[in-house]
Write an enzyme that holds these catalytic residues in place. Structure first.
Site, PDB file in Angstrom:
ATOM      1  N   ARG A  23       0.710  -1.301   0.021  1.00 48.72           N
ATOM      2  CA  ARG A  23      -0.011  -0.186  -0.005  1.00 48.72           C
ATOM      3  C   ARG A  23       0.785   1.384   0.105  1.00 48.72           C
ATOM      4  NH1 ARG A  23      -5.451   0.318   1.522  1.00 48.72           N
ATOM      5  NH2 ARG A  23      -6.395  -1.890   1.243  1.00 48.72           N
ATOM      6  N   ARG A  38      -3.841   6.824   0.406  1.00 46.04           N
ATOM      7  CA  ARG A  38      -4.308   8.025   1.367  1.00 46.04           C
ATOM      8  C   ARG A  38      -3.275   8.707   2.145  1.00 46.04           C
ATOM      9  NH1 ARG A  38      -9.464   5.556   2.983  1.00 46.04           N
ATOM     10  NH2 ARG A  38      -8.357   3.648   2.981  1.00 46.04           N
ATOM     11  N   ARG A  93      -7.346  11.459  -6.449  1.00 46.42           N
ATOM     12  CA  ARG A  93      -8.328  10.640  -6.022  1.00 46.42           C
ATOM     13  C   ARG A  93      -9.798  11.524  -6.516  1.00 46.42           C
ATOM     14  NH1 ARG A  93     -12.385   7.998  -4.881  1.00 46.42           N
ATOM     15  NH2 ARG A  93     -12.578   6.487  -3.052  1.00 46.42           N
ATOM     16  N   ASP A 134      -6.946  -3.096  -7.152  1.00 51.63           N
ATOM     17  CA  ASP A 134      -7.570  -3.680  -5.839  1.00 51.63           C
ATOM     18  C   ASP A 134      -7.728  -5.054  -5.991  1.00 51.63           C
ATOM     19  OD1 ASP A 134      -8.263  -2.318  -3.235  1.00 51.63           O
ATOM     20  OD2 ASP A 134      -9.943  -3.953  -3.863  1.00 51.63           O
ATOM     21  N   TYR A 173     -14.966 -11.505   1.242  1.00 49.72           N
ATOM     22  CA  TYR A 173     -15.688 -10.303   0.904  1.00 49.72           C
ATOM     23  C   TYR A 173     -17.264 -10.619   0.194  1.00 49.72           C
ATOM     24  CZ  TYR A 173     -11.865  -7.520   2.512  1.00 49.72           C
ATOM     25  OH  TYR A 173     -10.946  -6.766   3.318  1.00 49.72           O
TER      26      TYR A 173
HETATM   27  O1  CP3 Z   1      -0.110   0.538  -3.103  1.00 50.43           O
HETATM   28  C1  CP3 Z   1      -0.333  -0.754  -3.285  1.00 50.43           C
HETATM   29  O2  CP3 Z   1      -0.067  -1.500  -2.504  1.00 50.43           O
HETATM   30  C2  CP3 Z   1      -1.188  -0.972  -4.546  1.00 50.43           C
HETATM   31  C3  CP3 Z   1      -2.648  -0.841  -4.447  1.00 50.43           C
HETATM   32  C4  CP3 Z   1      -3.651  -1.569  -3.729  1.00 50.43           C
HETATM   33  C5  CP3 Z   1      -4.610  -1.365  -3.272  1.00 50.43           C
HETATM   34  N1  CP3 Z   1      -5.206  -2.190  -2.410  1.00 50.43           N
HETATM   35  C6  CP3 Z   1      -5.284   0.100  -3.315  1.00 50.43           C
HETATM   36  C7  CP3 Z   1      -6.560   0.659  -2.399  1.00 50.43           C
HETATM   37  C8  CP3 Z   1      -3.395  -2.966  -3.297  1.00 50.43           C
HETATM   38  C9  CP3 Z   1      -2.208  -4.212  -3.366  1.00 50.43           C
HETATM   39  C10 CP3 Z   1      -4.483  -3.446  -2.547  1.00 50.43           C
HETATM   40  C11 CP3 Z   1      -4.876  -4.753  -2.035  1.00 50.43           C
HETATM   41  C12 CP3 Z   1      -6.052  -4.996  -0.972  1.00 50.43           C
HETATM   42  N2  CP3 Z   1      -7.352  -4.325  -1.215  1.00 50.43           N
HETATM   43  C13 CP3 Z   1      -6.127  -6.021  -0.126  1.00 50.43           C
HETATM   44  C14 CP3 Z   1      -4.924  -6.539   0.297  1.00 50.43           C
HETATM   45  C15 CP3 Z   1      -3.879  -6.024   1.134  1.00 50.43           C
HETATM   46  C16 CP3 Z   1      -4.406  -5.753   2.653  1.00 50.43           C
HETATM   47  O3  CP3 Z   1      -4.535  -4.458   3.046  1.00 50.43           O
HETATM   48  O4  CP3 Z   1      -4.722  -6.627   3.533  1.00 50.43           O
HETATM   49  C17 CP3 Z   1      -7.371  -5.746   0.560  1.00 50.43           C
HETATM   50  C18 CP3 Z   1      -7.962  -6.620   1.643  1.00 50.43           C
HETATM   51  C19 CP3 Z   1      -7.882  -4.833  -0.324  1.00 50.43           C
HETATM   52  C20 CP3 Z   1      -9.714  -4.481  -0.158  1.00 50.43           C
HETATM   53  C21 CP3 Z   1      -9.865  -3.036   0.016  1.00 50.43           C
HETATM   54  N3  CP3 Z   1      -9.582  -2.129  -0.729  1.00 50.43           N
HETATM   55  C22 CP3 Z   1     -10.106  -2.543   1.395  1.00 50.43           C
HETATM   56  C23 CP3 Z   1     -10.427  -3.083   2.726  1.00 50.43           C
HETATM   57  C24 CP3 Z   1      -9.980  -1.018   1.165  1.00 50.43           C
HETATM   58  C25 CP3 Z   1     -10.091   0.178   2.184  1.00 50.43           C
HETATM   59  C26 CP3 Z   1     -11.592   0.714   2.063  1.00 50.43           C
HETATM   60  C27 CP3 Z   1     -11.499   1.960   2.795  1.00 50.43           C
HETATM   61  O5  CP3 Z   1     -12.024   2.831   2.496  1.00 50.43           O
HETATM   62  O6  CP3 Z   1     -10.779   2.206   3.584  1.00 50.43           O
HETATM   63  C28 CP3 Z   1      -9.843  -0.699  -0.273  1.00 50.43           C
HETATM   64  C29 CP3 Z   1      -9.626   0.286  -0.982  1.00 50.43           C
HETATM   65  C30 CP3 Z   1      -8.187   0.852  -1.459  1.00 50.43           C
HETATM   66  N4  CP3 Z   1      -7.662   0.043  -2.060  1.00 50.43           N
HETATM   67  C31 CP3 Z   1      -7.596   2.103  -1.158  1.00 50.43           C
HETATM   68  C32 CP3 Z   1      -6.492   1.861  -1.952  1.00 50.43           C
HETATM   69  C33 CP3 Z   1      -5.562   3.155  -2.235  1.00 50.43           C
HETATM   70  C34 CP3 Z   1      -8.378   3.399  -0.397  1.00 50.43           C
HETATM   71  C35 CP3 Z   1      -9.440   3.746  -1.269  1.00 50.43           C
HETATM   72  C36 CP3 Z   1      -9.472   5.251  -1.610  1.00 50.43           C
HETATM   73  O7  CP3 Z   1      -8.666   5.847  -2.319  1.00 50.43           O
HETATM   74  O8  CP3 Z   1     -10.628   5.776  -1.285  1.00 50.43           O
END
Ligand code: CP3
Length: 343
Positions: A24, A28, A37, A75, A151
């Site tokens: 990640r 944000r 974004r 994602d 999920y």
């Molecule tokens: O920088 C990186 O690592 C690359 C991009 C990446 C994202 N998600 C971007 C993202 C990667 C590799 C992921 C993987 C991901 N997504 C996982 C596995 C890793 C982990 O954290 O365990 C999981 C479980 C997800 C599912 C997911 N996507 C969740 C639970 C969320 C959070 C929702 C929230 O609002 O907090 C996301 C959204 C997400 N994925 C964001 C990012 C940058 C934030 C969304 C935004 O910008 O609003």
């Protein structure tokens, strides 16, 4: 030309200082990410617009010269999105989708449409690879079938993965079908990322925790093995990193039986005794506590030294034990990478 440092280490070279990247690393905590974004309609749209996703992938690379790899901005929930599960990201609530619980509901999803709707991701990979310097690696990724299934079964939030674990016992045929559909979609998704230029593939099994050994074998080990076999059968030789987060000492079974090239460790798995039991010479990655990155300070250097000792002569890739969270100060990230690269 020699391979980027990350690839060499995943192929068995021991490097000091180690290659470094952060799960990640785009997101944000970066003001430039938040600004970009705001220009997109929603998070899924953002991920599926190559121009925006390319920029988001490159942002941390511009800010932190010490990063050895970029990870594709996408994602793990894009596959259920593309299969028509109604995935949306609700501010303050996280991901939400229509829950599935039966064979009929699983078969009703548009699995055949997945590859085409995720074609923009391959375009992002091509653009990022073209923009990255040759000494930086590009990592592609997908969610592991079990984590994505939790999920889908829970409809998004599923505290303790209760709905998914219950269904796995109650209706094994439905869960096994869902895992099989996810394996197939994931193999072609990862193969197209590799063909577009991803040089390493990581499989995120973020919810590999709380599973008794027989269930762990059924829902984590076997589907992951099927992905590795499928990707290899398609002729992809890229190193594959497995991240079975939270599975404790079952990481050893995972490392032996899935066929992954290297094991990404969570915080508690970054332990000398656990690492010693892994297959000889298997590279390991990660383990650094993101909360210590939030805290900052002198303890960061001590923990980096400890992790290098835990790796104990194996190829090691510096990373966190879980992703960067939105509240992490940017200065701490720069400081941590400097600590890793100074020794
Ligand atoms: O920088 C990186 O690592 C690359 C991009 C990446 C994202 N998600 C971007 C993202 C990667 C590799 C992921 C993987 C991901 N997504 C996982 C596995 C890793 C982990 O954290 O365990 C999981 C479980 C997800 C599912 C997911 N996507 C969740 C639970 C969320 C959070 C929702 C929230 O609002 O907090 C996301 C959204 C997400 N994925 C964001 C990012 C940058 C934030 C969304 C935004 O910008 O609003």
């Amino acid at each position: 030309m020699t391979d980027p440092l990350l690839i060499r280490v995943l192929n068995g070279e021991i490097a000091s200082p180690p290659p470094a990247w952060l799960m990640r690393q785009a997101g944000r905590y970066l003001p430039e990410y938040r600004a970009l974004r705001e220009t997109s309609k929603g998070f899924v749209d953002y991920c599926l617009t190559p121009e925006l996703a390319t920029e988001a992938t490159l942002q941390p690379m511009r800010r932190f010269a010490d990063l050895d790899a970029a990870i594709l901005f996408a994602d793990i929930l894009l596959i259920p999105f593309a299969a028509g599960a109604g995935v949306r990201f609700v501010a303050g609530e996280g991901p939400v989708m229509n829950p599935v619980a039966s064979i009929a509901e699983i078969e009703a999803l548009t699995w055949n449409a997945v590859a085409e709707s995720l074609a923009p991701v391959s375009e992002t990979v091509r653009r990022v690879r073209a923009a990255l310097p040759a000494d930086k690696a590009l990592i592609g990724f997908a969610g592991a079938p079990w984590t994505v299934a939790t999920y889908m079964i829970g409809g998004g939030k599923d505290p303790n993965r209760w709905a998914a674990r219950t269904l796995a016992w109650k209706d094994p045929a439905a869960v096994d079908l869902l895992l099989t559909r996810l394996v197939d979609a994931t193999v072609s998704y990862l193969v197209s990322q590799a063909e577009a230029g991803a040089q390493v593939l990581q499989i995120f099994d973020s919810w590999a925790e709380q599973l008794p050994a027989p269930l762990f074998d059924r829902v984590v080990v076997r589907p992951t093995r099927a992905i590795v076999d499928g990707v290899r059968a398609a002729g992809v030789a890229a190193p594959i990193l497995g991240f079975p987060r939270g599975c404790g000492h079952l990481a050893d079974v995972y490392a032996r039986e899935t066929g992954v090239t290297a094991l990404a460790l969570d915080m508690s798995q970054a332990d000398a005794e656990l690492v010693r039991r892994l297959p000889a010479a298997m590279p390991v990655q990660g383990g650094f506590d993101p909360a210590l990155l939030a805290a900052g300070g002198a303890a960061m250097a001590d923990e980096v030294s400890r992790l290098l000792t835990v790796a104990d002569g194996r190829p090691y890739v510096f990373n966190l034990g879980h992703g960067v969270s939105p509240d992490i100060p940017i200065d701490h990230v720069a400081e941590l990478l400097a600590i890793v690269k100074d020794r």
